[in-house]
Design an enzyme around this catalytic site. Structure first.
Site: not given
Lengths: 434, 489
Positions: B208-209
């Protein structure tokens, strides 16, 4: 006389030292202290040997002075190894050693002239063959690891092959002593069935052994002894080669048809296959692992890994078939080479006896007994080192086993009797110096 | 006949020589390969006769010791783990019929006293061989805090000291009690929740981020970007010719890189990644340790490399990669919690990656220190200035962005959230962080499987509690319980 026997006596001293040091080492590795027990063992063993020495001195004054100390050396080594495995087994082995010594004395005492055995040759041959096939008899026989090698007589387990090998050699020596002239001079095509017949019978017997006893080891031992005698008797490689070829052909035939032999061979070729290594290949694999653990110098007496935590031994049959692997494990390549050398020296002295003997039967008897000893060493040591497929025979004088010890003591007695006969006159001629 | 006898003796001499040759073969020449044969249980059985050294925590807590069984003849030692399941994956286990794992496996030689050849010979002669004790860097308080913070949710926490690489905590949930391994191994092995699997080092999750910090590191260190460089945060910007959405379709205008990280703007970072290009991105990934097993003192078979996984394993620059989506932690990117902790640790350590390590020193039974494990510098990943710039950006994430749930009273925290969608309402929640900013003492990565919230809501509070225990501070940001009100993604 004095010189030969004195040499024998002196040679027993290192044997006694070995057994004392061996027991001390085993005890030390167990309790961190030497108790007087190790000295007792050494002293008792030395006492027995000295007794045997005086017996030989009295009855066989001119016999070969090296054979007995070499046998004692191997027995001492075996006793230490067995003691290291199990004290109770060592006590039993010591008992068997005493019984073997008694039979040794009885043989020497009763058999004034070994040539009298020639007259009994067919009786001996028949008895030997009966002995060999006894393990197939229901009730007393039984199968162990796929082979029929032992019979049960009440409390005692008895391996008839150990005694049969001596009987067969006596028969073959006597038979070949008589017919060797024909075999040497005759051209092969002209040899009649009368002369060749018995040889075919021997071959057939070896094949039968393979099928009925299902043991490649003992049939190799018998047929190898036979070929060795045939060669000594005739000096004709052609006959020996023909015999070896026949045996090989037969063995190959059975190897590809009899499941047991087939398995042995495939295990020999690759014991580390998954599953096999935990099952049929376990023995040879563990044998090799034990040797790898030993290295050049070994772990020392009593130091090798043997007992499994949950009970049982990691090295199966460590006291009998695989005793050589344990020897490599504990005293390393050097110690094991010493054992092989001791066996080679015994073989050398045995052949020396044969060469000094003056009549054909004596020569063949000594050569045959020696050859069968050497082949047995090769079959079992070669088996555990994967030179040949592993089969169950004992390492003479070293392995645990009453039959083995007693039979080999008789073998030793016969060799010494032949030696005494051969050297008596020589010694007399040379004025008492051997 | 005598000549034949001599020939026969020659033959037997030859045969016996073959016996000696074969004995040499097994006892010496091929001994090593026989000892390594998998069917050979001797080495394990031998080791069982040696009292294995203790495994100690940073504070001296005994995590593994040996219990003596049997009499003199059958003497053997069996492992016992007084801390039960607390350190299960890090320490692993060592049992004769179940083999070894974890530090028990990777530090086996020291634990059985094989480390020092000379000492071994001396011990052999004296007959008493004993293993060395292993003092580790594991911190029971931090470990306990991390485990409690995970609260039984499947996931992992890895905490590393940035300047030394020392691993202070490594939690993988579900865990197991190593004491139960001898009897319960088959059951543990068959368990669908894979308790024996070390999620911290073996599980490959979409990052993810959190991966945006890797992109940011590449951007700043390449010199093409500064924290103030403006990029477009427009929603539905085409990336590799396919429109990319921001979280919840949020629309942004021109933003600075700092803002882009603080608000975790996908389209901005995807553009940064595309501008940097495949080779620059992959180069920085490699420098952080992606693409190979982490240089940590755990058994190799219990480590997984992080990177972009195709059907046949790791991809490289020669493969067709959507680098824009890689840059925001999507595409086929898969990472281990340990790798993400290494990323955070590198940034905290001003751009230098230290090898993660559990062993601190080995101590002989007589108290002598036999070995010290010095901090091992792997490489400089990025310049110190770039690392400091990235630290400021990550501090902004915690102070005013998606990571506010990780705020601590009186201690500035730098971090980055991550939320990888794995299905409707099911996320892989992430948080990577280090603190205190300016003089980082600890860096960590937290991940929770099948989370119903975002990284900021689920993972950041866990990080906060672990930081709190390790740094000895009280929580801040107005959140004693649950995620902060502003909890982002």
């Amino acid at each position: 006389m004095a010189s030969a026997r004195l040499r024998e006596l002196f040679l027993l001293i290192p044997v006694a030292l070995l057994v004392t040091a061996g027991f001390a080492a085993v005890l030390l590795s167990r309790t961190d202290e030497v108790n007087e027990l190790s000295l007792t063992y050494g002293a008792a063993f030395l006492g027995l040997c000295v007794f045997a020495h005086f017996f030989i001195r009295a009855r066989l004054p001119d016999a070969d002075p090296y054979l007995f100390p070499l046998a004692a050396l191997l027995a001492a080594f075996g006793l230490v190894m067995i003691y290291r495995i199990d004290e109770e087994l060592a006590r039993q082995q010591a008992q068997w050693f005493v019984i073997g010594l008694a039979l040794f004395c009885a043989t020497v005492g009763l058999l004034r002239d070994h040539r009298s055995l020639e007259r009994l040759r067919y009786t001996i041959a028949a008895a030997s063959i009966v002995l060999l096939f006894m393990p197939r008899l229901p009730g007393i026989g039984g199968q162990v690891n796929g082979a029929y090698l032992a019979i049960n007589l009440g409390p005692v387990e008895f391996q008839p092959a150990e005694f049969a090998k001596i009987g067969i050699i006596i028969f073959l020596a006597s038979y070949l002593a008589e017919t060797r002239d024909v075999l040497v001079r005759g051209r092969v095509p002209r040899l009649s069935l009368k002369h060749f017949g018995p040889l075919l019978v021997i071959w057939g017997a070896a094949m039968l052994l393979l099928v009925f006893i299902r043991d490649l080891g003992s049939s190799l031992m018998f047929f190898g002894g036979f070929l060795a005698l045939l060669y000594v008797a005739t000096s004709r490689l052609s006959i020996v080669a023909a015999g070896a070829g026949m045996f090989a052909a037969g063995a190959y035939f059975f190897a590809s048809t009899v499941g047991h032999v087939q398995d042995r061979v495939s295990i020999w070729l690759d014991p580390f296959r998954p599953k096999v290594v935990e099952d049929e290949g376990y023995q040879i694999a563990q044998s090799l692992f034990a040797q790898a653990d030993g290295g050049l110098f070994g772990t020392g007496f009593g130091r090798a890994l043997l007992d499994l935590p949950g009970g049982g031994k990691i090295l199966p049959a460590a006291d009998t078939d695989l005793i050589y692997s344990l020897i490599v494990n504990e005293v390393g390549l050097f110690g094991a080479t010493a054992v092989v050398l001791a066996c080679l020296l015994f073989t050398a002295r045995g052949f020396k006896v044969a060469m000094l003997a003056r009549d054909g039967f004596s020569k063949l008897l000594a050569a045959g007994l020696t050859a069968v000893f050497a082949i047995q060493v090769f079959v079992i040591v070669g088996g555990v080192t994967r030179v040949i497929p592993l089969t169950g025979v004992t390492l003479p004088f070293v392995s645990y086993g009453g039959s083995s010890i007693v039979a080999n003591m008789v073998l030793l007695a016969l060799l010494l009797i032949v030696s005494q006969d051969a050297r008596r006159d020589t010694v007399a001629k040379r004025g008492g110096v051997a | 006949m005598n000549r034949s006898i001599v020939h026969l003796f020659g033959l037997f001499t030859l045969l016996f020589a073959v016996l000696v040759v074969f004995t040499s073969r097994w006892a010496v020449l091929e001994a090593e390969s026989l000892e390594d044969n998998i069917a050979n249980r001797r080495p394990l059985l031998e080791q069982q006769r040696i009292p294995r050294g203790l495994i100690l925590a940073r504070d001296g807590t005994v995590m593994a010791d040996s219990r003596r069984l049997g009499t003199r003849e059958t003497r053997r030692f069996v492992r016992r783990y007084p801390t039960d399941s607390l350190f299960s994956h890090a320490i692993g286990y060592s049992f004769i019929d179940r083999g070894q794992s974890g530090l028990e496996q990777s530090h086996n030689d020291e634990l059985v006293g094989k480390g020092n050849e000379l000492a071994t010979i001396v011990d052999e002669l004296s007959g008493a061989r004993e293993g060395d004790n292993l003092r580790t860097t594991l911190d029971p308080k931090a470990q306990e805090a991390a485990r409690r913070a995970l609260g039984g949710r499947r996931g992992s926490v890895v905490a590393i000291e940035p300047d030394t690489g020392r691993v202070r905590a490594m939690v993988s949930v579900p865990d197991f009690d190593p004491n139960a391994v001898p009897e319960g191994f088959n059951q543990l092995n068959a368990d669908a929740s894979s308790p024996l699997f070390n999620r911290a080092t073996q599980a490959r999750y979409p990052p993810g981020s959190t991966f945006k910090v890797v992109t940011a590191a590449a951007a700043l260190d390449s010199g093409d970007f500064t924290p103030e460089t403006a990029v477009s945060g427009k929603n539905n910007k085409p990336i590799s010719a396919v429109p990319l959405q921001n979280f919840e379709g949020a629309e942004f205008g021109q933003v600075t890189l700092t803002e882009a990280l603080t608000k975790s703007i996908n389209t901005a970072w995807a553009e940064v990644g595309e501008r940097l290009g495949d080779s620059t991105m992959l180069r920085y990934m490699r420098r952080f340790g992606f693409g190979s097993e982490p240089p940590v003192d755990l058994p190799r078979n219990q480590l997984a490399p992080s990177g972009i996984y195709g059907e046949d394993g790791l991809l490289d620059a020669s493969d067709d990669i959507d680098i824009g989506r890689v840059s925001i932690g999507q595409e086929r990117l898969q990472v281990t919690p340990l790798q993400m902790a290494m990323v955070a640790s590198t940034i905290a350590n001003e751009g230098t990656l230290m090898a993660p390590v559990f062993a601190e020193r080995t101590i002989a039974p007589d108290g002598r220190v036999t070995d010290r494990y010095r901090p091992d510098r792997v490489r400089r990943v990025m310049g110190a200035d770039a690392a400091r710039g990235l630290t400021r950006m990550m501090t902004s994430v915690v102070e005013e962005g998606s990571g506010t749930a990780a705020q601590l009273q009186g201690v500035r925290v730098a971090g980055k959230t991550g939320t990888a969608e794995r299905g409707a309402g099911v996320n892989q929640a992430w948080f990577v962080a280090f603190a205190p900013v300016g003089n980082p003492k600890i860096a960590l990565a937290v991940t929770v499987e099948q989370a119903s919230g975002t990284g900021g809501e689920i993972a950041a509070p866990i990080a906060r509690r672990v930081l709190q225990v390790i740094l000895g501070t009280r929580g801040g940001g107005g959140s004693g319980s649950g995620p902060a009100a502003s909890g982002g993604f």
